[in-house]
Design an enzyme around this catalytic site. Sequence first.
Site, mmCIF file in Angstrom:
data_model
loop_
_atom_site.group_PDB
_atom_site.id
_atom_site.type_symbol
_atom_site.label_atom_id
_atom_site.label_comp_id
_atom_site.label_asym_id
_atom_site.label_seq_id
_atom_site.Cartn_x
_atom_site.Cartn_y
_atom_site.Cartn_z
ATOM 1 N N HIS A 16 0.743 -1.219 -0.053
ATOM 2 C CA HIS A 16 -0.091 0.078 -0.062
ATOM 3 C C HIS A 16 0.894 1.137 -0.017
ATOM 4 O O HIS A 16 0.593 2.224 -0.621
ATOM 5 C CB HIS A 16 -0.897 -0.058 1.291
ATOM 6 C CG HIS A 16 -2.055 -1.009 1.145
ATOM 7 N ND1 HIS A 16 -3.266 -0.856 0.784
ATOM 8 C CD2 HIS A 16 -1.840 -2.366 1.575
ATOM 9 C CE1 HIS A 16 -3.971 -2.092 0.768
ATOM 10 N NE2 HIS A 16 -3.099 -2.877 1.100
ATOM 11 N N ASP A 121 -6.009 5.827 1.976
ATOM 12 C CA ASP A 121 -6.232 4.356 1.456
ATOM 13 C C ASP A 121 -7.590 3.972 1.681
ATOM 14 O O ASP A 121 -8.238 4.257 2.796
ATOM 15 C CB ASP A 121 -5.026 3.742 2.362
ATOM 16 C CG ASP A 121 -5.014 2.202 1.645
ATOM 17 O OD1 ASP A 121 -3.973 1.982 0.925
ATOM 18 O OD2 ASP A 121 -5.875 1.231 2.080
HETATM 19 O O1 LIG Z 1 8.572 -12.149 -3.968
HETATM 20 C C1 LIG Z 1 8.008 -11.252 -4.159
HETATM 21 C C2 LIG Z 1 6.628 -10.946 -3.903
HETATM 22 C C3 LIG Z 1 5.909 -9.818 -4.111
HETATM 23 N N1 LIG Z 1 6.757 -8.897 -5.002
HETATM 24 C C4 LIG Z 1 6.119 -7.492 -5.313
HETATM 25 O O2 LIG Z 1 4.906 -7.090 -4.241
HETATM 26 C C5 LIG Z 1 3.890 -6.622 -4.955
HETATM 27 C C6 LIG Z 1 2.769 -7.547 -4.580
HETATM 28 O O3 LIG Z 1 1.510 -7.010 -4.674
HETATM 29 P P1 LIG Z 1 0.299 -7.657 -5.147
HETATM 30 O O4 LIG Z 1 0.566 -8.274 -6.318
HETATM 31 O O5 LIG Z 1 -0.745 -6.613 -5.200
HETATM 32 O O6 LIG Z 1 -0.120 -8.470 -3.929
HETATM 33 P P2 LIG Z 1 0.119 -8.514 -2.399
HETATM 34 O O7 LIG Z 1 1.294 -8.171 -1.578
HETATM 35 O O8 LIG Z 1 -0.866 -9.640 -2.127
HETATM 36 O O9 LIG Z 1 -1.093 -7.336 -2.207
HETATM 37 C C7 LIG Z 1 -2.594 -7.106 -1.442
HETATM 38 O O10 LIG Z 1 -2.712 -5.746 -2.051
HETATM 39 C C8 LIG Z 1 -3.189 -5.927 -3.234
HETATM 40 C C9 LIG Z 1 -3.661 -4.381 -3.777
HETATM 41 O O11 LIG Z 1 -4.622 -3.890 -2.948
HETATM 42 C C10 LIG Z 1 -4.246 -6.921 -3.253
HETATM 43 O O12 LIG Z 1 -4.866 -7.054 -4.852
HETATM 44 C C11 LIG Z 1 -4.071 -8.039 -2.880
HETATM 45 O O13 LIG Z 1 -5.100 -9.061 -3.021
HETATM 46 C C12 LIG Z 1 -3.451 -7.868 -1.550
HETATM 47 O O14 LIG Z 1 -3.120 -9.445 -0.856
HETATM 48 C C13 LIG Z 1 4.198 -6.594 -6.416
HETATM 49 O O15 LIG Z 1 4.518 -5.429 -6.703
HETATM 50 C C14 LIG Z 1 5.457 -7.402 -6.600
HETATM 51 O O16 LIG Z 1 6.197 -7.321 -7.425
HETATM 52 C C15 LIG Z 1 8.192 -8.980 -5.433
HETATM 53 O O17 LIG Z 1 8.653 -7.984 -5.829
HETATM 54 N N2 LIG Z 1 8.513 -10.121 -4.842
#
Ligand SMILES: O=c1ccn([C@@H]2O[C@H](COP(=O)(O)OP(=O)(O)O[C@H]3O[C@H](CO)[C@@H](O)[C@H](O)[C@H]3O)[C@@H](O)[C@H]2O)c(=O)[nH]1
Length: 477
Positions: A16, A121
């Site tokens: 976020h 947010d």
């Molecule tokens: O090993 C990893 C894992 C994640 N990422 C990064 O972390 C972010 C992950 O974001 P997202 O794909 O949105 O997943 P979540 O971390 O699970 O995000 C939460 O927030 C999102 C936006 O609100 C929601 O859509 C999801 O369901 C919620 O779990 C992305 O930029 C990825 O590139 C990495 O770089 N490396």
Amino acid sequence: MEKAQLVFVPAPGIGHIVSAVEVAKVLLTRCHQLSITVLILNHSSINSKVHSYIESQRASSSIVSTRLRFINLPKDETELFSFSSFVKSQKSHVKEAVLKITQSDFVSSVDSPQLVGFVVDTFCLSMIDVANEFGVPCYIFFTSGAAFLGFMLYVQKIHDEEKFDPTEFKDSDAELKVPSLVNPFPGRVMPSAMLSKEWFPFMLDNTRRFREAKGIIVNTFLELESYAIESLKMPPVYPMGPILDLGLDGRNSHKEIMQWLDDQPPLSVVFLCFGSKGSFSENQVKEIACALEHSGHRFLWSIRRPAPPSFLASSSDYEDPQEALPKGFLDRIIGIGKVIGWAPQVAVLAHPAVGGFISHCGWNSILESIWFGVPIATWPMNAEQQFNAFEMVIEMELAVEIKIDYRKNSEIIVNCDEIERGIRCLMEHGNEKRKKVKEMGEKSRRALMEGGSSYSSLGTLIKDVMDKLSQNNCNEV
Ligand SMILES: O=c1ccn([C@@H]2O[C@H](COP(=O)(O)OP(=O)(O)O[C@H]3O[C@H](CO)[C@@H](O)[C@H](O)[C@H]3O)[C@@H](O)[C@H]2O)c(=O)[nH]1
């Protein structure tokens, strides 16, 4: 000279905060008369990743960094409440911080920037009360897609008017006709967030307040979700995405992974990564390992240790991934696969060796895969991810399905054959989905260019924000 300032209040999770900061940078780049203060709520989910991210932003020498500042709010002695109570308890800290900013700006300069609004947010909507106290408008930053925003508004409406119960609906054969979706929505893909006793009431409370906002900034773009965006009427929606942190510094911080990818043929590697909270039971890990060994495709697999049960907490890396994998697996896959912890996801998706992505369908992961034209096989786990998987597979036809109704902690194990079928479908030559995703990726880039849909939407938002000033004369670059 800055004339106006906005205060951002992101939810205290890394995802976020990163998204909010990217939105802030986009605004600052377009409007030179704006400065932005990002307030970091001091929740237990704030970890070293968040701190180092903020430090890197502070140290940045980008053209906007002088107009972007961060303030860490004080930590409370106890943090015994639910997340919703936590956010409410932070209103006084936010108010104090904003009072200090406005007063010190006023003392340091006769021509000090005027507070013109808050951007908060989706999970921090009680901050609308603070914006009201300062007499300025509040915008919401919605970190998921427009169709899901429409879904939340619709579910809240039928809950309040007709006592709709998502848990009952999940187990029925009924379908919902959701205004933001073209296709009927089946109960089996009801997102985890709406089935949770803690989350659902919180979600309803937040959604009821959406209509009080001056506008909702959504991380999407018109070409991707035109039907959904057009279905949303009140308050104004600003689709200004994809807003992504595309700093490809993973190339430097994860040299070994990137060198391994450099040695693989184009489009040959399946990448598996399940977001900041993604992890599986030992039995499920075995089935994935089995599918990867049998699929005959090269792979890069990010596996993570389960997160603690706290809201917004992230999973962590295994000290030794061997402890979670079947015996001898790492030896057998030498030359064809690699198992890692936290992945430099953006750099991986940008790499020409990567041909497909097995993803939990977090919204940022979806936008990143589209940006780089990498097709997804869906495997949702938590939050709203089942909804996103439905949207990708059924509404947009941009993804293949491994699962769209999987839920973390359910008893269901997706077996080796099912996963292997998904991998083959994802990686098949002349894959239709790849072509479609590539086209959408090009559209996503055009949306941000001058004259593009998100570019224009941002212009409208800036005009609306700056209208608060007595003379509306924001110079855009
Ligand atoms: O090993 C990893 C894992 C994640 N990422 C990064 O972390 C972010 C992950 O974001 P997202 O794909 O949105 O997943 P979540 O971390 O699970 O995000 C939460 O927030 C999102 C936006 O609100 C929601 O859509 C999801 O369901 C919620 O779990 C992305 O930029 C990825 O590139 C990495 O770089 N490396």
